[in-house]
Design a protein around this motif. Structure first.
Motif, PDB file in Angstrom:
ATOM      1  N   HIS A  36       0.812  -1.221   0.000  1.00 20.96           N
ATOM      2  CA  HIS A  36       0.000   0.000   0.000  1.00 20.96           C
ATOM      3  C   HIS A  36       0.840   1.263   0.000  1.00 20.96           C
ATOM      4  N   LYS A  38       0.285   5.793   0.356  1.00 19.70           N
ATOM      5  CA  LYS A  38      -0.479   6.725   1.193  1.00 19.70           C
ATOM      6  C   LYS A  38      -1.934   6.880   0.744  1.00 19.70           C
ATOM      7  N   ASN A  39      -2.245   6.522  -0.475  1.00 21.97           N
ATOM      8  CA  ASN A  39      -3.599   6.695  -0.987  1.00 21.97           C
ATOM      9  C   ASN A  39      -4.558   5.591  -0.563  1.00 21.97           C
ATOM     10  N   VAL A  40      -4.033   4.452  -0.149  1.00 22.14           N
ATOM     11  CA  VAL A  40      -4.884   3.338   0.275  1.00 22.14           C
ATOM     12  C   VAL A  40      -5.352   3.615   1.689  1.00 22.14           C
ATOM     13  N   LEU A  41      -6.668   3.574   1.908  1.00 27.41           N
ATOM     14  CA  LEU A  41      -7.226   3.972   3.185  1.00 27.41           C
ATOM     15  C   LEU A  41      -7.544   2.819   4.133  1.00 27.41           C
ATOM     16  N   ASP A  42      -7.445   1.595   3.691  1.00 23.27           N
ATOM     17  CA  ASP A  42      -7.748   0.468   4.568  1.00 23.27           C
ATOM     18  C   ASP A  42      -7.013  -0.764   4.062  1.00 23.27           C
ATOM     19  N   ASN A  43      -7.001  -1.808   4.866  1.00 22.08           N
ATOM     20  CA  ASN A  43      -6.333  -3.051   4.474  1.00 22.08           C
ATOM     21  C   ASN A  43      -7.351  -4.094   4.056  1.00 22.08           C
ATOM     22  N   MET A  50     -10.682   1.214  -0.538  1.00 15.58           N
ATOM     23  CA  MET A  50     -10.773   2.675  -0.516  1.00 15.58           C
ATOM     24  C   MET A  50      -9.435   3.270  -0.950  1.00 15.58           C
ATOM     25  N   PHE A  51      -9.502   4.167  -1.912  1.00 14.59           N
ATOM     26  CA  PHE A  51      -8.317   4.791  -2.475  1.00 14.59           C
ATOM     27  C   PHE A  51      -8.608   6.269  -2.647  1.00 14.59           C
ATOM     28  N   GLU A  52      -7.785   7.118  -2.045  1.00 10.37           N
ATOM     29  CA  GLU A  52      -7.976   8.563  -2.134  1.00 10.37           C
ATOM     30  C   GLU A  52      -7.139   9.113  -3.284  1.00 10.37           C
TER      31      GLU A  52
END
Length: 156
Positions: A36, A38-43, A50-52
């Motif tokens: 992952h 920094k854009n991945v928000l969960d595992n 979730m990707f920002e």
């Protein structure tokens, strides 16, 4: 739960082994998290990925695709070598994205089988330790070959 409820569980009756699925997630969770950025928000383990998007992308258009490796899985099982299947899966999706002019950002996948073999599934996912594999690679990851399968295309 009562014994009757457990024995009549519709998932179990349909051949779904929830314990095996949980075992697979436990075995691959660290490998997935290591990919992952920094854009991945969960595992792994949730119901959605979730990707920002980065703030500097102007007029984003998300481009997504899915693909499969088909009979390659059967051949890989026959030769007892599943190490390249994940790479093939990612490559098929990336090819579909780049012809649309999109920049790969992340790979959102699933693993399907008629009966879950935890060791086989783990081999497919963890193959990224030496080569790119499905599930694992995201942009800016130290090991990332930048072969990922959902993308964004700027309209400017």
């Amino acid at each position: 739960m009562t014994k009757e409820i457990i024995e009549n569980d519709p998932y179990k009756l349909a051949g779904v082994d929830i314990d095996a699925g949980n075992s697979l997630v436990d075995q691959i969770k660290k490998s997935v998290a290591a990919s992952h950025n920094k854009n991945v928000l969960d595992n792994i383990g949730g119901f959605a990925g979730m990707f920002e998007l980065d703030k500097d992308i102007k007029n984003p258009v998300l481009v997504a695709c899915t693909d499969g490796v088909g009979t390659k899985v059967s051949l890989a099982q026959q030769y007892n070598d599943l190490s390249g299947i994940g790479q093939d899966l990612v490559a098929m999706c990336v090819n579909d994205l780049i012809v649309c002019g999109a920049k790969p950002l992340f790979f959102l996948d699933y693993y399907a089988s008629s009966k879950l073999d935890v060791n086989e599934a783990t081999a497919v996912v963890k193959a990224n330790n030496t080569k790119p594999s499905a599930t694992m690679y995201l942009p800016n990851s130290p090991k990332s070959p930048r072969l990922n399968a959902s993308a964004v295309k700027s309209t400017e």
